[in-house]
Enzyme design. Structure first.
Site, mmCIF file in Angstrom:
data_model
loop_
_atom_site.group_PDB
_atom_site.id
_atom_site.type_symbol
_atom_site.label_atom_id
_atom_site.label_comp_id
_atom_site.label_asym_id
_atom_site.label_seq_id
_atom_site.Cartn_x
_atom_site.Cartn_y
_atom_site.Cartn_z
ATOM 1 N N HIS A 49 -9.156 -6.573 -4.646
ATOM 2 C CA HIS A 49 -8.621 -7.165 -3.406
ATOM 3 C C HIS A 49 -7.711 -6.174 -2.709
ATOM 4 C CE1 HIS A 49 -4.337 -8.022 -4.422
ATOM 5 N NE2 HIS A 49 -4.794 -8.003 -5.664
ATOM 6 N N CYS A 50 -7.544 -6.367 -1.384
ATOM 7 C CA CYS A 50 -6.583 -5.586 -0.613
ATOM 8 C C CYS A 50 -5.563 -6.572 -0.050
ATOM 9 C CB CYS A 50 -7.276 -4.800 0.497
ATOM 10 S SG CYS A 50 -8.148 -5.827 1.698
ATOM 11 N N ALA A 51 -4.896 -6.228 1.043
ATOM 12 C CA ALA A 51 -3.820 -7.075 1.559
ATOM 13 C C ALA A 51 -4.309 -8.435 2.039
ATOM 14 C CB ALA A 51 -3.105 -6.356 2.698
#
Length: 467
Positions: free
Chosen positions: A26-28
């Protein structure tokens, strides 16, 4: 079962089950899923999951937009359900195998420059705050004038605002070595060599105060303070050279011989060939960009403001990081930022119109937070979750971006930094431009909102799409 656990389960089922998932990261704002067979993904089912603001394929990954904070909680539940996780770096290596050559090149370019951006964002904010503090009107509130500011304070602000750009080649070479499989610290030292105090300072040469060196009577040698492209190319070549040397050196000598030969060969190549050649290329790119930004009658802002979010959809927008960095390094300001800010704000305006006009509670719950996210500079939820789904709101957002960009260009707005837009971006316009900055954003948002409300969306469109 918690809501987040249920959402995680529904996402897993909608993308084809655990057996179809290779890994999850996942990212932000997004859950990034590597799948074995994308034909097994049920797109409508994914988009119908609670808290999902959109989903799309990009960079070889299936990316599910959940939003800041939410994505971390859903990711934790996905892990607990036994799905194999991976880091973004590991997924990026896997994703590099997908896409055409141009997409892979742009993706790699982004991998190099994205880690550098936080330092440049901070520098831009320091520039903006210095511009605010040094304004006569602000100083007058404390009974001061510019003449009252001490040299020591000026020196302190220069440390804050100049350091990142003086050592920019070191940051670029470090990141390039990291991405291309070299030893990052060797890249860092190579970049520092390019700005060594022993070399004629690039800014001093440009100002006529320092003479450049001529090796062999014709090769110009200078420092590369603030330069990007020579350090990037030197980093690519250097990382590959280090790999080749390491293959041929006995393990017992690797620690000594590999870094010695890599740095010796690369600084020679960088100073005498790569630097002079690509510095010319860099200047040509910069001059071309400046020429476009100077197109008369606001044409540049109209064109760039209209096209920017189309480029974001393709995923190749990271290439413009180079241009913004060059503008800041060369001129100390960034006219590109205000234009793209308008394009971001306009997509938020279009999503806001959809959210307020629709009678669907689910679409309202998706569109309104997405519009606010765009006002914080993150347009993916608005674009992929709302505007592109119905297409017309996206087009109205493009028109709004063009309108705002037109006025940003007419007013000659110039940011002190890069990479932050709309509400956070106000910090880049504290040097007497804040009211005009707010005005162009309002123009962009209002244009997109009104056009979307009148022509861009109706619940009949939603019903037709959901049939």
């Amino acid at each position: 079962m918690t809501d987040n656990r249920k959402i995680a389960q529904e996402i897993i089922e909608a993308v084809g089950g655990k057996d179809n998932i290779m890994s999850v990261a996942h990212c932000a704002t997004r859950l990034r899923i590597m799948v074995k067979d994308k034909e097994k993904i049920d797109q409508p089912k994914v988009e119908d999951v609670d808290k999902v603001k959109g989903a799309f394929f990009n960079s070889g990954q299936y990316q599910v937009i959940l939003g800041t904070g939410t994505v971390n909680r859903i990711y934790e539940e996905v892990e607990k359900l036994g799905v194999e996780s991976s880091t973004k770096a590991e997924q990026a290596q896997e994703a590099k195998k997908s896409g055409n050559a141009f997409q892979r090149a742009i993706r790699t370019f982004g991998d190099v420059f994205v880690p550098i951006i936080p330092a440049l964002v901070a520098t831009g904010l320091f520039m903006g705050l210095r511009g605010l503090v040094m304004q006569e009107q602000i100083l007058a509130l404390f009974g001061l004038t510019p003449a009252d500011i001490s040299e020591n304070f000026i020196l302190f602000t220069q440390v804050l605002t100049d350091t990142a750009f003086i050592f920019l080649p070191a940051l670029v070479a470090w990141s390039t070595f990291r991405v291309f499989g070299g030893t990052p610290t060797i890249g860092l030292v190579l970049g520092l060599m390019l700005v060594s105090p022993a070399l004629p300072n690039a800014w001093g040469v440009a100002g006529g105060d320092v003479e450049l060196l001529k090796f062999f009577g014709f090769i110009p040698v200078i420092g590369y303070q603030g330069s990007v492209l020579p350090a990037f190319i030197a980093g690519v070549v250097g990382a590959k050279l280090e790999q080749q040397i390491r293959k041929r050196v006995p393990e017992a000598l690797d620690l000594i011989v590999t870094p010695f030969l890599t740095l010796l060969l690369m600084i020679t190549l960088a100073l005498f060939a790569i630097g002079p050649i690509f510095h010319i290329v860099e200047e040509a790119i910069l001059n071309g960009t400046v020429a476009v930004l100077k197109w008369p009658f606001g044409i540049s802002g109209l064109v760039i403001g209209f096209l920017n979010q189309m480029i974001v959809v393709t995923g190749v927008h990271h290439v413009f990081n180079l241009l913004e960095i060059q503008l800041l390094e060369k001129y100390g300001y960034n006219p590109y930022n205000a234009i793209i800010t308008c394009s971001v704000a306009a997509q938020g305006g279009a999503a806001l119109a959809v959210g307020l006009k629709t009678k669907s509670a689910k679409l309202k719950a998706l569109a309104l937070p997405s519009s606010f996210s765009a006002l914080l500079g993150i347009t993916e939820p608005a674009i992929f979750g709302v505007n592109l789904r119905y297409m017309k709101p996206f087009i109205m957002g493009l028109i709004g971006g063009g309108a705002g960009g037109f006025f940003a260009s007419i007013f000659g707005l110039k940011a002190t930094g890069m990479a932050i837009t709309v509400i956070p971006g106000t910090l880049l316009y504290l040097n007497g431009q804040i009211l005009l900055y707010l005005l162009v954003n309002v123009i962009a948002i209002a244009t997109a909102f009104i056009l979307t409300w009148l022509f861009g969306y109706s619940d009949k469109m939603r019903e037709e799409i959901n049939q």
